[in-house]
Design a protein around this motif. Sequence first.
Motif, PDB file in Angstrom:
ATOM      1  N   ALA A  14       0.819  -1.220   0.000  1.00 12.34           N
ATOM      2  CA  ALA A  14       0.000   0.000   0.000  1.00 12.34           C
ATOM      3  C   ALA A  14       0.851   1.268   0.000  1.00 12.34           C
ATOM      4  O   ALA A  14       0.564   2.218  -0.734  1.00 12.34           O
ATOM      5  CB  ALA A  14      -0.954  -0.007   1.189  1.00 12.34           C
ATOM      6  N   GLY A  15       1.891   1.311   0.799  1.00 11.79           N
ATOM      7  CA  GLY A  15       2.745   2.496   0.856  1.00 11.79           C
ATOM      8  C   GLY A  15       3.459   2.763  -0.456  1.00 11.79           C
ATOM      9  O   GLY A  15       3.572   3.908  -0.899  1.00 11.79           O
ATOM     10  N   ARG A  16       3.946   1.723  -1.102  1.00 12.25           N
ATOM     11  CA  ARG A  16       4.629   1.879  -2.383  1.00 12.25           C
ATOM     12  C   ARG A  16       3.621   2.299  -3.462  1.00 12.25           C
ATOM     13  O   ARG A  16       3.943   3.086  -4.346  1.00 12.25           O
ATOM     14  CB  ARG A  16       5.308   0.573  -2.792  1.00 12.25           C
ATOM     15  N   TYR A  17       2.414   1.779  -3.388  1.00 10.45           N
ATOM     16  CA  TYR A  17       1.378   2.168  -4.342  1.00 10.45           C
ATOM     17  C   TYR A  17       1.065   3.661  -4.202  1.00 10.45           C
ATOM     18  O   TYR A  17       1.007   4.385  -5.202  1.00 10.45           O
ATOM     19  CB  TYR A  17       0.119   1.314  -4.132  1.00 10.45           C
ATOM     20  N   ARG A  18       0.893   4.134  -2.959  1.00 12.59           N
ATOM     21  CA  ARG A  18       0.648   5.568  -2.731  1.00 12.59           C
ATOM     22  C   ARG A  18       1.806   6.401  -3.264  1.00 12.59           C
ATOM     23  O   ARG A  18       1.610   7.450  -3.876  1.00 12.59           O
ATOM     24  CB  ARG A  18       0.423   5.856  -1.250  1.00 12.59           C
ATOM     25  N   HIS A  19       3.024   5.931  -3.002  1.00 14.01           N
ATOM     26  CA  HIS A  19       4.212   6.630  -3.506  1.00 14.01           C
ATOM     27  C   HIS A  19       4.174   6.696  -5.038  1.00 14.01           C
ATOM     28  O   HIS A  19       4.434   7.752  -5.624  1.00 14.01           O
ATOM     29  CB  HIS A  19       5.475   5.895  -3.025  1.00 14.01           C
ATOM     30  N   GLY A 131       4.617  12.642  -0.681  1.00 12.77           N
ATOM     31  CA  GLY A 131       4.830  11.778   0.476  1.00 12.77           C
ATOM     32  C   GLY A 131       6.242  11.829   1.035  1.00 12.77           C
ATOM     33  O   GLY A 131       6.499  11.343   2.132  1.00 12.77           O
ATOM     34  N   ARG A 132       7.162  12.396   0.297  1.00 13.65           N
ATOM     35  CA  ARG A 132       8.560  12.478   0.742  1.00 13.65           C
ATOM     36  C   ARG A 132       8.711  13.611   1.751  1.00 13.65           C
ATOM     37  O   ARG A 132       8.291  14.734   1.498  1.00 13.65           O
ATOM     38  CB  ARG A 132       9.502  12.735  -0.426  1.00 13.65           C
TER      39      ARG A 132
END
Length: 188
Positions: A14-19, A131-132
């Motif tokens: 999920a986090g990589r998808y949002r990124h 997100g960074r």
Amino acid sequence: MKKYLQLLAARLPAGRYRHSLGVADTAAGLAVKNGIDPEQARLAGLLHDYARDLPPEQLLDLAGTAGLITCDLERRLPVLLHGPVGAMLLERELGITDKAILQAVARHTVGAPAMTPLDKIIYLADVIEPGRQFAGVNALRKIAATDLEAALLKAFEASIIYILDKEQPLHPATVEARNYILLARGGY
């Protein structure tokens, strides 16, 4: 685009998808400001981490078989191969044939000398997407909004400083990419 969104939602954590969504949007915005096709940039940004979560052994195997390993550091830190391996898999598994997209994906991890505008956009979008959060990211975002080349130089320098602070080895392509920009600007 919808099929890629569904594919990535199933493939990535999920986090990589949002990124990836953030990189896609950031890349499209930078593309508009720099006269590059925003949909091409959006797709490259969306797919840039296609191979990021593959196990190190699989990255090494795929890269080795395809002749993608350029230095010993990549054997020791296989995560550095996720860009080139991702580009190869995008062509092989998804049928993407746009060479500019494939090259931008391949180069987004460590950079390269003589990067194209799309290469630069994907590299920067990966660094500055919303997100960074790191010291200096807001200043880097401001520079990227007006001067792609200056932002890329600062991004390389930030990456080099970060790696040096962690006492890790630098990838030669990152150093070469930074030097290329400096020399092209006539600073030396």
